[in-house]
Design an enzyme around this catalytic site. Structure first.
Site, short mmCIF file in Angstrom:
data_model
loop_
_atom_site.label_atom_id
_atom_site.label_comp_id
_atom_site.label_asym_id
_atom_site.label_seq_id
_atom_site.Cartn_x
_atom_site.Cartn_y
_atom_site.Cartn_z
N CYS A 2 9.62 0.41 -5.96
CA CYS A 2 11.01 0.79 -5.74
C CYS A 2 11.05 2.08 -4.94
O CYS A 2 10.04 2.56 -4.45
CB CYS A 2 11.71 0.99 -7.09
SG CYS A 2 11.54 -0.43 -8.20
N ASP A 104 7.93 -2.79 -17.24
CA ASP A 104 6.77 -1.96 -17.55
C ASP A 104 7.13 -0.48 -17.56
O ASP A 104 6.50 0.33 -18.23
CB ASP A 104 5.64 -2.22 -16.55
CG ASP A 104 6.04 -1.93 -15.11
OD1 ASP A 104 7.08 -2.48 -14.67
OD2 ASP A 104 5.34 -1.19 -14.41
N ILE A 300 -4.30 -10.31 9.97
CA ILE A 300 -3.88 -9.79 11.27
C ILE A 300 -4.97 -10.09 12.28
O ILE A 300 -6.14 -9.74 12.06
CB ILE A 300 -3.63 -8.27 11.22
CG1 ILE A 300 -2.52 -7.93 10.23
CG2 ILE A 300 -3.29 -7.73 12.61
CD1 ILE A 300 -2.37 -6.44 9.96
#
Length: 679
Positions: A2, A104, A300
């Site tokens: 976040c 959590d 990639i």
């Protein structure tokens, strides 16, 4: 994963605008597009906000942060993941704790309340950054994980402490100053940064493994910076050099598998990044073995055979029956996304690998994945980089005769010639302060300290004056703990220095969190599980690099998982091709240079000297400039463009207004419905 933010007023009677907290969340919407929350304790002059990426407990209402406990004694906003939380949670429930969410994050409130800060931190396992306000102590704690996987910045205005997951979050506050410091500018030009610093004046990072605490006392801030964990290698004589190597091989296998299994825990699918290296191949192999479903693997690829690793990645994907996604990039398109990448990295980058990883996280997001495991940290623990072997050959092999060491060094330079000027210095560059503290100038810092010969002249006159007596090597050395270096083997010292500088300041920022979270994608580096790391620190140096083979113990531990070509292959640094290696890429870079390094642009920013900029391009284009010097100059050019881009994005732009506009765009408004959960 976040984004977090907050404000702590020196005067507790001063209220905090709730929409400002929401704006600080909105400018990091990319870190948490699944929802937002904010919370204030108005009588205490403190407020937190949170932008949420839902991975554990997808119930938005129940798991909305910031969390506050029922008696309003603790308030928490958290970014990251705590692994093994289910066991900790069960133990706390047995002690009488009552949980209101499945998140959590909630374990922090219960552990801190029962055990205090230090005992709590010893139990937390994973990648995390969080802010915890203790009402009883009237103290704000800013906490960062052991290796600095998750970012956390802070600054002080005249009236308050402002913190957030990204610099732009701080800059969204109208009282926060937005200007380069002279030393910050200099370090942007030479790539390596002073631990705990940023490019900007009076803006700091919480160091890895540290807690920075702000307590109000008699109208003043009482500030403490406490280290709760450090990279601690044994003293040279304490290494068990005669131990059976199978003990270390088996130990690495067991602890890495445990770290991978824990990181497969999520309420959403978990994929893997896959290059052609041992590290990511080992992660994919173990993940596939531990999972009931095929693992999604992301690779990639570059349009240069010298730098492309997709053939080996394909072989590994086929061996594990992975669902393989390959993103092929041409050199010129990397510079098309250079500016946007820097808006997320908030620091300069020497190689467009950062852009490639930004584009890859975009593709991960496009196929609805939020979580991938990565191989970062392996080279740091098991001595994978060429600079480590160089330091071992020079300073740590008394038992090997000079001719043999010289032969190995020559082989190292030959096999890593593509990276000379970046991963390895063109010429020896020594620094007195580092020599005094470490015993030598670590090879990992030499290519960047060597860029000082250009940076000294590139900075504008006002910054030259401010930097007249500045020693970049000393500034870095002053942040190291002599107790962690004294009596250590040279290889241990080299790894300690890399972990403190290049890992946190490069690998985990513009090569990790910042370009991953730019597209709402959480990366989980299993190798940086601290249980595995503490075991790896005790592997004797002669088993980390054995018979000139780097990462020997890891190779042997993963031997059954790896394709034979990869098991035998020497470490290949994962980089995008430098600009000068491809005419289309060079021209794409020049377009950016024309925009940001024009005399007009340089005059507006006041950061760089126009004549020195012109002279550097002339040196790059000179017919007698060799490839190694061009690699170094390519890096400096990227840095020059970079500081100009950062100035435009964060100094010339009205960031508080930008944050307010983003909040309006996303419909994020301060209202009762979006206050965080009561726990």
């Amino acid at each position: 994963m976040c984004g977090i933010a907050g404000v702590f007023n020196l005067d507790p009677t001063q209220s905090i605008d709730p929409q400002l907290l929401v704006n600080m969340a909105a400018i990091q919407h990319h870190r948490g597009p699944d929802g937002f929350g904010y919370r204030r304790i108005e009588s205490k002059g403190i407020g937190f906000s949170h932008a949420r990426l839902s991975i554990i407990d997808l119930n938005e209402q129940r798991a909305r942060q910031p969390f506050m406990n029922s008696d309003e004694q603790l308030m928490l906003t958290h970014n990251g993941e705590f692994y093994d939380y289910a066991r900790i949670r069960a133990d706390l429930v047995a002690q009488g704790a009552r949980f209101q969410s499945k998140s959590d994050s909630e374990i922090v409130l219960h552990l801190y309340q029962r055990q205090g800060m230090q005992a709590m931190l010893e139990q937390l396992r994973g990648e995390f950054a969080f802010a915890l306000y203790d009402n009883k102590e009237d103290t704000l704690h800013l906490v960062r994980d052991r290796f600095g996987i998750k970012p956390l910045y802070y600054t002080q205005t005249q009236d308050e402490v402002v913190f957030g997951s990204e610099l732009k979050v701080l800059f969204a506050h109208p009282k926060v100053k937005r200007q380069f410091s002279s030393a910050g500018l200099y370090h942007q030009l030479i790539q390596v940064m002073v631990p705990g610093s940023t490019a900007f004046a009076d803006v700091h990072q919480v160091k890895p493994g540290h807690v920075v605490s702000f307590k109000r006392q008699n109208g003043q801030w009482q500030i403490t910076d406490n280290r709760y964990w450090d990279v601690n290698f044994p003293r040279a004589e304490e290494h068990q050099n005669d131990a059976d190597e199978q003990l270390y091989i088996q130990g690495v296998r067991e602890k890495l598998l445990e770290a991978v299994q824990l990181r497969l825990t999520a309420d959403v699918p978990v994929g893997c990044y896959l290059s052609g290296g041992i590290d990511s191949c080992a992660i994919l192999g173990l993940s596939s073995a531990a999972s009931q479903q095929p693992i999604k693997a992301f690779t990639i690829g570059f349009d240069s055979d010298d730098y492309d690793e997709t053939p080996i990645a394909k072989e590994m994907a086929e061996a594990t029956q992975a669902d393989h996604h390959i993103m092929s990039l041409s050199g010129d398109e990397l510079y098309s996304h250079f500016e946007r990448t820097l808006w997320h990295t908030e620091r300069t980058i020497y190689n467009t690998l950062g852009v490639a990883k930004y584009l890859m996280s975009q593709q991960v997001n496009d196929v609805n994945y939020k979580v991938v495991m990565t191989g970062e940290g392996s080279d740091e623990l098991f001595a994978g980089y060429p600079s480590f072997r160089n330091d071992l050959f020079l300073y740590g092999m008394d038992e090997v005769d000079a001719d043999e060491r010289a032969k190995w060094q020559s082989m190292l330079q030959k096999t890593n010639k593509l990276f000379k000027g970046a991963m390895l210095s063109r010429n020896e560059c020594r620094n007195e302060a580092l020599e005094s503290l470490v015993g030598f100038t670590p090879s990992c810092l030499q290519p960047w300290l060597a860029c000082g010969e250009f940076a000294d002249g590139l900075v504008a006159e006002q910054h030259k004056t401010a930097l007249a007596d500045y020693d970049a090597g000393k500034a870095i050395a002053d942040t190291f703990d002599n107790d962690m270096l004294a009596g250590r083997h040279p290889l241990d010292k080299a790894q300690y220095v890399w972990i403190k500088t290049m890992l946190e300041g490069q690998i985990l920022t513009w090569g990790g969190d910042r370009v991953d979270m730019a597209n709402s994608m959480e990366a989980r580096p299993a190798f940086l599980d601290h249980h595995l790391a503490e075991f790896a620190f005790n592997i004797p140096p002669h088993l980390r690099i054995k018979d000139n083979k780097e990462k020997y113990v890891l190779r042997e531990a993963m031997k059954g998982l790896l394709p034979e070509t990869l098991y035998k292959r020497e470490k290949f640094a994962f980089m995008a091709p430098p600009a000068h290696t491809d005419e289309k890429k060079w021209q794409a870079m020049k377009q950016l240079a024309d925009k940001y390094l024009s005399d007009e642009a340089l005059a507006q920013s006041g950061l760089l000297d126009p004549q020195a900029v012109a002279d550097l391009f002339a040196l790059h284009d000179a017919p007698d400039t060799d490839d190694a010097l061009k690699v170094q100059l390519d890096a400096v050019i990227n840095h020059m463009i970079g500081v100009q881009v950062l100035h435009q994005q964060f100094v010339a732009t009205d960031v508080p207004q930008q944050a307010a506009q983003l909040a309006q765009h996303y419909g994020w408004r301060a209202d009762d419905a979006h206050q965080g959960a009561q726990i």
